[in-house]
Design a protein around this motif. Structure first.
Motif, PDB file in Angstrom:
ATOM      1  N   ILE A  59       2.040  -3.709   1.205  1.00 19.78           N
ATOM      2  CA  ILE A  59       1.106  -2.691   1.661  1.00 19.78           C
ATOM      3  C   ILE A  59      -0.041  -2.671   0.665  1.00 19.78           C
ATOM      4  O   ILE A  59       0.173  -2.665  -0.545  1.00 19.78           O
ATOM      5  N   SER A  60      -1.252  -2.675   1.197  1.00 23.67           N
ATOM      6  CA  SER A  60      -2.424  -2.755   0.331  1.00 23.67           C
ATOM      7  C   SER A  60      -3.565  -1.939   0.919  1.00 23.67           C
ATOM      8  O   SER A  60      -3.634  -1.727   2.132  1.00 23.67           O
ATOM      9  N   GLU A  88       6.249   4.663   5.160  1.00 22.79           N
ATOM     10  CA  GLU A  88       5.839   3.571   4.276  1.00 22.79           C
ATOM     11  C   GLU A  88       4.551   3.917   3.528  1.00 22.79           C
ATOM     12  O   GLU A  88       4.400   3.610   2.352  1.00 22.79           O
ATOM     13  N   ARG A  89       3.624   4.590   4.227  1.00 18.92           N
ATOM     14  CA  ARG A  89       2.374   4.999   3.595  1.00 18.92           C
ATOM     15  C   ARG A  89       2.612   6.022   2.487  1.00 18.92           C
ATOM     16  O   ARG A  89       2.044   5.916   1.403  1.00 18.92           O
ATOM     17  N   PHE A  92       4.065   4.278  -0.487  1.00 14.87           N
ATOM     18  CA  PHE A  92       3.005   3.515  -1.144  1.00 14.87           C
ATOM     19  C   PHE A  92       2.161   4.437  -2.046  1.00 14.87           C
ATOM     20  O   PHE A  92       1.908   4.109  -3.216  1.00 14.87           O
TER      21      PHE A  92
END
Length: 97
Positions: A59-60, A88-89, A92
């Motif tokens: 994730i970027s 997931e965000r 991150f």
């Protein structure tokens, strides 16, 4: 006004008044050549990314237009693969803090 920056792109004309003009033919040719190189590079990148199996993804934050967004990106070929879930965000951004 400092004219040293202008002298590299401005040329005197044959006009007896001594006016200055930009040599549009040279400029257009150079821009055309650069755009062609850019297109060829983009095609080569697309071929490489299409051949990649995207085994390693991360994730970027990626730049899109005038903003950034969080996306899944292949860490081998840099192709944007999709959107992370809300969970997931959050994970991150928790790592970033």
């Amino acid at each position: 006004m400092n004219l040293q920056y202008l002298t590299s792109v401005l040329k005197p004309s044959n006009d007896p008044t001594g006016s200055i003009f930009i040599d549009d033919m040279d400029t257009a040719k150079k821009v055309g050549e650069l755009l062609n190189k850019k297109r060829n590079i983009e095609l080569e990148i697309d071929r490489i990314q299409s051949a990649c199996n995207h085994k390693n993804k991360v994730i970027s934050m990626i730049h899109q237009g005038s903003c950034h967004s969080v996306r899944w990106v292949c860490s081998d070929c840099s192709r944007v693969l999709g959107w992370p879930t809300d969970r997931e965000r959050r994970k991150f951004f928790d790592k970033k803090a």
